[in-house]
Design a protein around this motif. Structure first.
Motif, PDB file in Angstrom:
ATOM      1  N   HIS A 192      -1.085 -11.153  -8.276  1.00 40.43           N
ATOM      2  CA  HIS A 192      -2.140 -10.889  -7.299  1.00 40.43           C
ATOM      3  C   HIS A 192      -2.236  -9.391  -7.016  1.00 40.43           C
ATOM      4  O   HIS A 192      -3.337  -8.843  -6.881  1.00 40.43           O
ATOM      5  N   LEU A 193      -1.090  -8.726  -6.928  1.00 43.64           N
ATOM      6  CA  LEU A 193      -1.080  -7.290  -6.651  1.00 43.64           C
ATOM      7  C   LEU A 193      -1.650  -6.494  -7.823  1.00 43.64           C
ATOM      8  O   LEU A 193      -2.369  -5.515  -7.623  1.00 43.64           O
ATOM      9  N   VAL A 194      -1.323  -6.932  -9.034  1.00 44.43           N
ATOM     10  CA  VAL A 194      -1.908  -6.295 -10.218  1.00 44.43           C
ATOM     11  C   VAL A 194      -3.417  -6.493 -10.198  1.00 44.43           C
ATOM     12  O   VAL A 194      -4.195  -5.553 -10.373  1.00 44.43           O
ATOM     13  N   ASN A 195      -3.813  -7.730  -9.966  1.00 43.69           N
ATOM     14  CA  ASN A 195      -5.233  -8.066  -9.925  1.00 43.69           C
ATOM     15  C   ASN A 195      -5.955  -7.280  -8.841  1.00 43.69           C
ATOM     16  O   ASN A 195      -7.085  -6.821  -9.026  1.00 43.69           O
ATOM     17  N   GLY A 196      -5.301  -7.084  -7.710  1.00 41.27           N
ATOM     18  CA  GLY A 196      -5.898  -6.361  -6.588  1.00 41.27           C
ATOM     19  C   GLY A 196      -6.109  -4.889  -6.855  1.00 41.27           C
ATOM     20  O   GLY A 196      -6.890  -4.229  -6.163  1.00 41.27           O
ATOM     21  N   GLN A 197      -5.424  -4.361  -7.869  1.00 40.93           N
ATOM     22  CA  GLN A 197      -5.610  -2.960  -8.234  1.00 40.93           C
ATOM     23  C   GLN A 197      -6.680  -2.792  -9.302  1.00 40.93           C
ATOM     24  O   GLN A 197      -7.060  -1.671  -9.636  1.00 40.93           O
ATOM     25  N   LEU A 198      -7.163  -3.915  -9.833  1.00 44.65           N
ATOM     26  CA  LEU A 198      -8.202  -3.854 -10.858  1.00 44.65           C
ATOM     27  C   LEU A 198      -9.594  -3.897 -10.250  1.00 44.65           C
ATOM     28  O   LEU A 198     -10.580  -3.797 -10.946  1.00 44.65           O
ATOM     29  N   LYS A 214       0.819  -1.216   0.000  1.00 42.27           N
ATOM     30  CA  LYS A 214       0.000   0.000   0.000  1.00 42.27           C
ATOM     31  C   LYS A 214       0.850   1.261   0.000  1.00 42.27           C
ATOM     32  O   LYS A 214       0.402   2.317  -0.456  1.00 42.27           O
ATOM     33  N   THR A 215       2.077   1.172   0.505  1.00 40.66           N
ATOM     34  CA  THR A 215       2.973   2.344   0.527  1.00 40.66           C
ATOM     35  C   THR A 215       3.727   2.507  -0.785  1.00 40.66           C
ATOM     36  O   THR A 215       4.334   3.552  -1.024  1.00 40.66           O
ATOM     37  N   GLN A 216       3.700   1.469  -1.630  1.00 37.29           N
ATOM     38  CA  GLN A 216       4.525   1.474  -2.839  1.00 37.29           C
ATOM     39  C   GLN A 216       3.743   1.558  -4.139  1.00 37.29           C
ATOM     40  O   GLN A 216       4.270   2.025  -5.146  1.00 37.29           O
ATOM     41  N   LEU A 217       2.498   1.122  -4.123  1.00 38.50           N
ATOM     42  CA  LEU A 217       1.721   1.055  -5.360  1.00 38.50           C
ATOM     43  C   LEU A 217       0.759   2.232  -5.474  1.00 38.50           C
ATOM     44  O   LEU A 217       0.229   2.696  -4.460  1.00 38.50           O
ATOM     45  N   PRO A 218       0.511   2.705  -6.692  1.00 38.79           N
ATOM     46  CA  PRO A 218      -0.269   3.939  -6.881  1.00 38.79           C
ATOM     47  C   PRO A 218      -1.769   3.794  -6.684  1.00 38.79           C
ATOM     48  O   PRO A 218      -2.447   4.772  -6.384  1.00 38.79           O
ATOM     49  N   ASN A 219      -2.287   2.576  -6.852  1.00 35.76           N
ATOM     50  CA  ASN A 219      -3.735   2.389  -6.806  1.00 35.76           C
ATOM     51  C   ASN A 219      -4.171   1.644  -5.550  1.00 35.76           C
ATOM     52  O   ASN A 219      -3.407   0.874  -4.969  1.00 35.76           O
ATOM     53  N   LYS A 220      -5.413   1.882  -5.148  1.00 37.18           N
ATOM     54  CA  LYS A 220      -5.963   1.202  -3.977  1.00 37.18           C
ATOM     55  C   LYS A 220      -6.036  -0.296  -4.222  1.00 37.18           C
ATOM     56  O   LYS A 220      -6.390  -0.746  -5.304  1.00 37.18           O
ATOM     57  N   LEU A 221      -5.703  -1.075  -3.194  1.00 35.80           N
ATOM     58  CA  LEU A 221      -5.745  -2.527  -3.293  1.00 35.80           C
ATOM     59  C   LEU A 221      -7.082  -3.053  -2.775  1.00 35.80           C
ATOM     60  O   LEU A 221      -7.560  -2.634  -1.727  1.00 35.80           O
TER      61      LEU A 221
END
Length: 286
Positions: A159-165, A82-89
């Motif tokens: 999973h992280l990519v998917n979690g931002q979709l 959550k501190t590193q990725l631009p979109n909400k998970l």
């Protein structure tokens, strides 16, 4: 603070002072406790907020057969992500990642290793997610003493990519990744060149392709809001890039049955021109 639902002996669902639904973890936190009982806050070791009640139900089901130890690891990974990725998970990641880590570590202990067929593409196209996933391997090793390899990092990254979709399933994420890879290959072969993957234009193109793929997976039609004159001007001004766009359009129609709009044609043409133009200019100088 009262227990609303016991997930297992060490995990409960309750509400905090802001009336938010939270999952609280701690050794023996729910031992001989039931819904409506007061929680012993001194035993709480970790909490996290979940926005979707359905996720709590799915988490409860998962924890019937899976140790909350893996949920603890997942929550540490997601806190960092959550501190590193631009979109909400999406909160569902607490379920999906916990399940995945439990299975991955179990396989590792049995000496079973899977190769991730998309390792190269994931490492290349989802750089931020892959870097977070590599950090996740560190967290997993710190917690378990087990070092998983880059194939597992690629799976975690997906999973992280998917979690931002927000709501798309893993199969959609895999298909989007393949689509992005295929379109980039079409551009490379058409222009007979390698793309500068360090350039801002390349990053912009990747971002456009990802969201382009997301719109397809969600059946979000792009309505033409650009007049024929402007479309004709782009076609004339960036003729080579437009020819490449037509190859992409043919691929999408043949492989996916997706006919793109004139508006999408323009966006793709402009992005293709930007990502290839500097290389072509350098060739002319030589």
């Amino acid at each position: 603070m009262k227990i609303e639902k016991v997930l297992n002996n060490n995990v409960v669902m309750c509400r905090n002072e802001h009336d938010q639904e939270i999952v609280a973890m701690g050794k023996g936190l729910a031992f001989q406790r039931k819904s409506g009982d007061e929680i012993d806050v001194s035993k709480i070791e970790k909490t996290f907020v979940l926005q979707n009640h359905d996720i709590v139900e799915k988490l409860a089901k998962l924890l019937e057969d899976t140790s909350e130890f893996y949920l603890s690891i997942s929550s540490k990974v997601l806190e960092y992500a959550k501190t590193q990725l631009p979109n909400k998970l999406d909160d569902f990641l607490y379920v999906a990642l916990t399940d995945h880590l439990s299975f991955a570590i179990s396989r590792h202990k049995q000496g079973i290793q899977f190769k991730n067929a998309l390792l190269w593409e994931i490492r290349k196209y989802y750089k931020k997610e892959f870097q977070v996933a590599l950090k996740a391997l560190d967290i997993i090793e710190q917690e378990t003493g087990i070092r998983l390899d880059e194939n597992e990092a690629a799976s975690i990254a997906l999973h992280l990519v998917n979690g931002q979709l927000s709501g798309d399933d893993m199969a959609s994420t895999v298909q989007i990744t393949k689509m992005v890879n295929d379109i980039l290959n079409i551009v490379k072969y058409h222009f007979k060149m390698e793309l500068d993957e360090t350039s801002l234009n390349y990053e912009r193109f990747l971002t456009h392709l990802r969201f382009f793929g997301m719109r397809y997976m969600r059946n979000e039609t792009s309505f033409d809001s650009i007049d024929d004159f402007f479309h004709g001007q782009i076609k004339l001004k960036y003729s080579e890039a437009y020819m490449c766009t037509q190859k992409v359009a043919t691929y999408l129609k043949n492989e996916l049955g997706w006919e793109i709009s004139k508006e999408e044609e323009i966006y793709l043409t402009v992005h293709i021109h930007r990502v290839t133009n500097r290389h072509l200019l350098n060739q002319k100088v030589k």
